[in-house]
Design a protein around this motif. Structure first.
Motif, mmCIF file in Angstrom:
data_model
loop_
_atom_site.group_PDB
_atom_site.id
_atom_site.type_symbol
_atom_site.label_atom_id
_atom_site.label_comp_id
_atom_site.label_asym_id
_atom_site.label_seq_id
_atom_site.Cartn_x
_atom_site.Cartn_y
_atom_site.Cartn_z
ATOM 1 N N VAL A 112 0.846 -1.199 0.000
ATOM 2 C CA VAL A 112 0.000 0.000 0.000
ATOM 3 C C VAL A 112 0.881 1.250 0.000
ATOM 4 O O VAL A 112 0.638 2.195 -0.763
ATOM 5 N N ALA A 113 1.923 1.244 0.831
ATOM 6 C CA ALA A 113 2.837 2.395 0.896
ATOM 7 C C ALA A 113 3.609 2.544 -0.409
ATOM 8 O O ALA A 113 3.796 3.665 -0.906
ATOM 9 N N LEU A 114 4.061 1.425 -0.985
ATOM 10 C CA LEU A 114 4.811 1.502 -2.240
ATOM 11 C C LEU A 114 3.937 2.057 -3.361
ATOM 12 O O LEU A 114 4.373 2.925 -4.131
ATOM 13 N N ASN A 115 2.713 1.581 -3.438
ATOM 14 C CA ASN A 115 1.803 2.092 -4.460
ATOM 15 C C ASN A 115 1.522 3.576 -4.261
ATOM 16 O O ASN A 115 1.390 4.329 -5.236
ATOM 17 N N ALA A 116 1.447 4.007 -3.013
ATOM 18 C CA ALA A 116 1.210 5.421 -2.736
ATOM 19 C C ALA A 116 2.407 6.272 -3.160
ATOM 20 O O ALA A 116 2.252 7.388 -3.662
ATOM 21 N N MET A 117 3.626 5.741 -2.965
ATOM 22 C CA MET A 117 4.821 6.460 -3.429
ATOM 23 C C MET A 117 4.769 6.649 -4.934
ATOM 24 O O MET A 117 5.062 7.744 -5.454
ATOM 25 N N HIS A 118 4.412 5.600 -5.645
ATOM 26 C CA HIS A 118 4.408 5.677 -7.105
ATOM 27 C C HIS A 118 3.236 6.506 -7.613
ATOM 28 O O HIS A 118 3.348 7.156 -8.661
ATOM 29 N N ALA A 119 2.144 6.542 -6.861
ATOM 30 C CA ALA A 119 1.041 7.434 -7.224
ATOM 31 C C ALA A 119 1.499 8.887 -7.104
ATOM 32 O O ALA A 119 1.189 9.721 -7.972
ATOM 33 N N LYS A 120 2.252 9.191 -6.060
ATOM 34 C CA LYS A 120 2.788 10.540 -5.902
ATOM 35 C C LYS A 120 3.740 10.873 -7.041
ATOM 36 O O LYS A 120 3.679 11.968 -7.621
ATOM 37 N N MET A 121 4.612 9.935 -7.381
ATOM 38 C CA MET A 121 5.547 10.162 -8.481
ATOM 39 C C MET A 121 4.793 10.450 -9.776
ATOM 40 O O MET A 121 5.125 11.399 -10.505
ATOM 41 N N ASN A 122 3.768 9.655 -10.062
ATOM 42 C CA ASN A 122 3.002 9.834 -11.290
ATOM 43 C C ASN A 122 2.246 11.157 -11.307
ATOM 44 O O ASN A 122 2.157 11.822 -12.348
ATOM 45 N N GLN A 123 1.717 11.550 -10.163
ATOM 46 C CA GLN A 123 1.008 12.821 -10.080
ATOM 47 C C GLN A 123 1.957 13.995 -10.311
ATOM 48 O O GLN A 123 1.628 14.952 -11.039
ATOM 49 N N MET A 124 3.149 13.922 -9.724
ATOM 50 C CA MET A 124 4.120 14.990 -9.904
ATOM 51 C C MET A 124 4.634 15.021 -11.342
ATOM 52 O O MET A 124 4.875 16.090 -11.912
ATOM 53 N N LEU A 125 4.788 13.839 -11.937
ATOM 54 C CA LEU A 125 5.208 13.781 -13.335
ATOM 55 C C LEU A 125 4.159 14.396 -14.250
ATOM 56 O O LEU A 125 4.495 15.138 -15.194
#
Length: 202
Positions: free
Chosen positions: A63-76
């Motif tokens: 869950v935490a890993l997916n949230a990190m990558h969601a943040k990365m994708n949003q910032m991208l």
């Protein structure tokens, strides 16, 4: 398809000695997201291959890993960039898996996912294990002097050059992106200039 493979921690975002365990701790390196966007705009499909042994160590969960990558994708998305997919190894060294870099498993998964050979595909990371894994599957190896490579002694760099044939070293992900884009322009005979971002070592 023009495919490029990026390491994550130390290449796209800042590293932590105690592991990145939450979206709040995931902080991009200066210029890294914009570099990915420039690659995208030049026609490159970007994928990430990353060791995430913090999962195997019980420091964070999926869950935490997916949230990190969601943040990365949003910032991208805010800078016009995107990552096609993230391939990760959740194991610790003690698991003796085949997907933890420098083993080739993650790269083999990428090849299978995109249905292509990885011969000549550019791969960039900040650790010897990144470029060793890249070399093992025929990728074109690149090292950035961010993350752990920022403090790598010159003698170690020279030893790595001898170990990894064709290794190219860049100050950061921005410089790597500019290198690929400019090289392609030269091959195609284009004269249009490319902006360079070579002073953003963190």
């Amino acid at each position: 398809m023009k495919l490029v493979i990026l390491d994550r921690d130390g290449t796209i975002n800042h590293e932590r000695e105690d592991y990145i365990k939450s979206p709040e701790e995931w902080v991009p390196l200066p210029g890294a997201l914009e570099a990915i966007a420039r690659l995208n705009h030049a026609g490159w499909h970007v994928v990430v291959a990353t060791n995430q042994s913090g999962i195997g160590r019980g420091l964070f969960d999926m869950v935490a890993l997916n949230a990190m990558h969601a943040k990365m994708n949003q910032m991208l998305a805010k800078v016009g960039g995107r990552v096609e997919a993230v391939f990760f190894c959740p194991h610790t060294p003690e698991d003796h898996c085949t997907c933890r870099k420098p083993m080739p498993g993650l790269f083999q998964m990428i090849g299978q996912r995109f249905g292509r050979s990885l011969d000549g595909v550019p791969m960039v990371g900040d650790l010897p294990r990144d470029v060793l894994a890249a070399q093992s599957v025929g990728c074109e190896p690149h090292l950035v002097r961010t993350g752990q490579a920022a403090t790598m002694p010159e003698a170690e760099l020279q030893a790595l050059r001898q170990q990894v044939s064709g290794l190219t070293i860049h100050p950061n992900l921005s410089a790597f992106a500019d290198y690929l884009i400019l090289r392609e322009q030269r091959v195609q005979g284009e004269d249009s200039p490319v902006s360079t971002h070579t002073g953003e070592i963190s």
